[in-house]
Structures are given as structure tokens and as C-alpha cells.
Write a protein that holds these residues in place. Sequence first.
Motif, short mmCIF file in Angstrom:
data_model
loop_
_atom_site.label_atom_id
_atom_site.label_comp_id
_atom_site.label_asym_id
_atom_site.label_seq_id
_atom_site.Cartn_x
_atom_site.Cartn_y
_atom_site.Cartn_z
N ASP A 43 -14.29 8.25 -96.50
CA ASP A 43 -15.64 8.56 -96.98
C ASP A 43 -15.97 10.01 -96.65
O ASP A 43 -15.76 10.48 -95.52
N GLY A 44 -16.48 10.71 -97.64
CA GLY A 44 -16.79 12.12 -97.43
C GLY A 44 -18.19 12.46 -97.88
O GLY A 44 -18.98 11.58 -98.28
N PRO A 45 -18.51 13.74 -97.87
CA PRO A 45 -19.86 14.17 -98.28
C PRO A 45 -20.20 13.80 -99.72
O PRO A 45 -21.36 13.69 -100.08
N HIS A 46 -19.15 13.59 -100.55
CA HIS A 46 -19.41 13.26 -101.95
C HIS A 46 -19.58 11.76 -102.17
O HIS A 46 -19.73 11.32 -103.31
N GLY A 47 -19.50 10.97 -101.11
CA GLY A 47 -19.72 9.53 -101.25
C GLY A 47 -18.58 8.73 -100.66
O GLY A 47 -17.59 9.28 -100.17
N SER A 50 -14.49 9.21 -101.42
CA SER A 50 -14.56 10.34 -102.34
C SER A 50 -13.55 11.43 -102.03
O SER A 50 -13.52 12.45 -102.70
N ASP A 51 -12.71 11.21 -101.05
CA ASP A 51 -11.69 12.20 -100.70
C ASP A 51 -10.50 11.45 -100.10
O ASP A 51 -10.60 10.29 -99.69
N ARG A 76 -9.92 17.75 -101.32
CA ARG A 76 -11.01 18.65 -101.72
C ARG A 76 -10.88 20.04 -101.08
O ARG A 76 -11.54 20.98 -101.52
#
Length: 559
Positions: A43-47, A50-51, A76
Motif C-alpha cells: 500500500d502506498g500514497p496512491h492507495g 498501488s505500488d 513508482r
Amino acid sequence: MKARDGSTARLREAEEALAESEERYRTLFESIDEGFCIIEFFDGPHGPLSDYIHIEANPAYAQHAGIPNVVGQKLREMVPDEADAWVARYGAVLRTGKPIRFEQELVATGRQLELAAFRIEPASRRQVAVLFQDITARKKAEVALQRLNETLEQRVNDAIAERIREQERLRATEEALRQSQKMEAVGQLTGGIAHDFNNLLTGIMGSLELLRTRVRQGRVDDADRYIMAAHSASRRAASLIHRLLAFSRRQPLDPKPTDVNRLVMGMEELLRRTVGPQIAVDVVTAGGLWSTLIDAPQLENALLNLCINARDAMPDGGRITIETANKWLDERAAAERDLPPGQYLSVCVTDTGTGMTPEVMANAFDPFFTTKPMGQGTGLGLSMVYGFVRQSGGQVRIYSELGHGTTMCLYLPRHYGTEADHAAVAVRMEPARAQAGETVMIVDDEPTVRMLVIDVLHDQGYAAVEAKDGPEALRILQSDARIDLLITDVGLPGGMNGRQLADAARVTRPDLKVLFITGYAENAIIGNAQLAPRMQLLTKPFVMEDLASRIRGMIESDD
């Protein structure tokens, strides 16, 4: 206390077995030509999910993707502008568990990639395995071919309009069509390799993972089961590579003058048992049959493949006839078979089965082409037969009519030398120990291979000398050091291959015995050139027991 010692010994044995299995996996992992990696989502900053990060990658990854040292890199951070597209592709695999194959450009390096991906179970691991290769050159060739086709089409139209050069332009168009069919076969071959290797790698990785878990838990009773599963998958991978090399005509062959009549008659009982009691097998051998220069075990394998195919074409029973004959091919007959005029012998396998349509005959030798139900055939049998016979200087032809059976004929060049002595069947036994001072040199650019061979040598009491390339080895061979046997890979770095090394070493050591070990041999090195006396060939991957027996046999031999 004894029980504790016994438990410790079993645990140690299981740990050693695990290490050996992991080494076999690592060797396969690092040796395959295609790029391979395992990615893990997070889980990343984009949801959520997301990475992902690369947790494993083989050496071929950098070659095909153009990105070195990828392990530990996040998507990313590597390719931020392309990340969403790659996450979408692999995220769907992770969520659904359905494998995919696709083509996509890696814009950051300008590479066109052909990829296959599957989820590593269980899904909670958040991992996806990816097998891929760089097809940039193929894409450029397709564009060039398209331009050529457009040019040819225009020239054909001009020729038709002028009504002068119509025949020449038609031939050019036919050639373009054949090129297009070849490109289609390459795509089919790539997809088949990816599918089979995905299955094999899943078996190997899963077995090793469960083995590691059981060892950590102290549950070693199932260790042999997982070791055997990983070993079985490794052997199947080796068999797949062997079949692909046969199709591409790049397998290392050991051709010898062979009495084909004797070979066929020696296989008769095996063939009867293989095809079953519902099918009669007749063998008709020609008197005075010429000798041919062939790799006899490969010819036996080809005949077995043809008889199995014939059996499958006769589900209700029938008859298989194997017939040998001498053939004089004049210019017309040779041209029909795409062979030079001359003397050949033929080996034909005829069945009374269902026969083939013209469409099936046209594709019969294509890799991974099969008319059998899913799971009942790889589609590599006939392509392997075709590749082996063509590599041996011969040809394969199909004669068939739907509903009236099929004849598969192998045409093999006549050999004018004397027939080789019929070799006795080798009996595997424990190799004898080395005599004092006996020394073997191993030359291979792969450290793992050198390590394994040296361990075998030390186990048998030999002194070992190693080198990683030809020039380094030659300096030792030109010294006064004792060398009783040279073991060398055929493909070596440093500007000198294994055959060149052996020939150079024999300038100062004319009686040097040489064992070539290789999984790939260019025809100019091994396939068309004959091995000199006191030279032998062992194909990778090999069983270490076979290597030990071959070493002892060569050192003890006076030939």
C-alpha cells in the motif's frame, strides 16, 4: 540422548537436502535466457496495492529490460510516468489469480517486451511472478516486413499492369507469406515456452518454499516428497530445453556410423510394448542397407515419437509398419524433398489411422502444434524429430490421406565409412577411486558448475585445477603441471571456445583427453565437426554420478 542425536542428524540431512534443492533452483533461475522477476505489492500514497517492489530478479532481467540492479527498487521510483499501467496489469493478476500474457513497451528504456505473469499462492503474499523477453528487434523486423510487403504488393501490381514480370512477382509474394508464417510460429513458440516454464517454476518454487517451512517447523518427514517434486520439475525443464534445442537444430549431437536395420530390430519389442496389444507392429528391413552417420539414441527417440503418434491416430487399433530402404535421389526427386542429389536411406513409419488433412500436414512440424486434446500432448514431438533429422543432414516428409492412414519418412544421408562397433550396454556402478596424483582440470565460466564438478572430483580422490575461461586455462595447460583430463564447456568467454582450447592444448599435450560439457553447441564446433580421438561429449544438465563414471572411464581408457 540417542534419540536426540538421531533427530539432530535427520534435521541436518533435511537442511542439506534443502540447500541442494535451493542450489538447483538458483541454477535454473539464473540460467534461463528470459528475464524473470518476482514483485510484491504494498500500500502506498496512491492507495491500497498501488505500488510494488522487486524482491527477486535473474541476470537476464537487465539484459531484456535494460534496467540493472532491480532488486529492492520500487516501481513508482523506477518509472513514475508508467507506473499506473504496470500496476493495472499485474494488480489484476494478483486480484483474480488468472495468468496473463501481453506485450507492452517499457518507455523508460525503449524496449518492447513480451510478458507472462502469474500469481504466487497464497494471494495473501501479494506476490506476482513475471517471465519476459525483449522483442524490440522482432517488432522492428515486423515493421520492416510490412514495408517490404507494401513494396512487393506495389511491384506485383505494376508487373500485372505491364504483363511482363508476373511470375517473378508472384514468387516474391509467396516468399513474403512464408516469412509471415515463420513470424507466427515464433510467437507460438514463445507462448508455449512461457506457459511450460511458468508451470515448472511454480512446482520448483512451491516445493522449496514448503520444504523450508517444514524444516523450520522440525517436520522433516515430508522432506523427501518436496525434494523429489522439485527435482522432477527440474528434470522436466531440462527435457523441455532439450526438445527446443532439437527443434532449433542446436542440440549437441554425437553422430557415429550406424546400422539402422540393427537399430530398428533392436527397438521392435520396445515399440510393441509401447503401442499396446491392439496395434500390430511389422518391421520390414532392406537387405544391404547402407550405413548412415547419426546420433543413434536420438534416432531411437525419433522413431519412438513417430510410433506413439501413429498409435494415437488409431484409437480402435490398427497396424504400424516400419520399413527401411536405400534411395538414389536424382535432381528431380532430391528437389522434391529439399535435399542435394545423392544416396540416402529411408526409414518410414506407416499407420492405418485417421490420416491428416492438408492443413494439419502443413503445420505438423510447428512447435507446440498438436491436434490432441488439452493436456495430452506438448506439440514438440514432431518438431523435435524434424529438427534432429535436418541437423543430421536429412529430411522428413509426410504422406497422408484423410481416413487412409499416414506415412512419415526420414531420409538420412549415406555414410561411406565403416560401421562403428556395436557398443555394449553400459552398466552404472560406483566409480573407482582415483590413483595418487591424478589431476583433472575443469574450465567453465559458471562458478556453480565449477564448484559442483570440483566436489565430484574431490569425492573420487582427484586433484582439481579450475579456470574460468580459455586463455587462463591455456596458460596452465602450457605449463609442466600434471593434467590427466580436461573438462571444458564449449561456450567460453575470453575469445576462445572449448574446442579451440582443446585443439591449442593438444599442440603441447597431443595425448590430452578432453570431455566437453555443454547444453548448447554451435554446429561449427560440435554438430558438423567430428570429435577427435580421446574426446567425448556430455550434455548439460547431467547427473553427477554419470559425470563421475565418465571421468573414471576416460582416465582409465587407452583410447
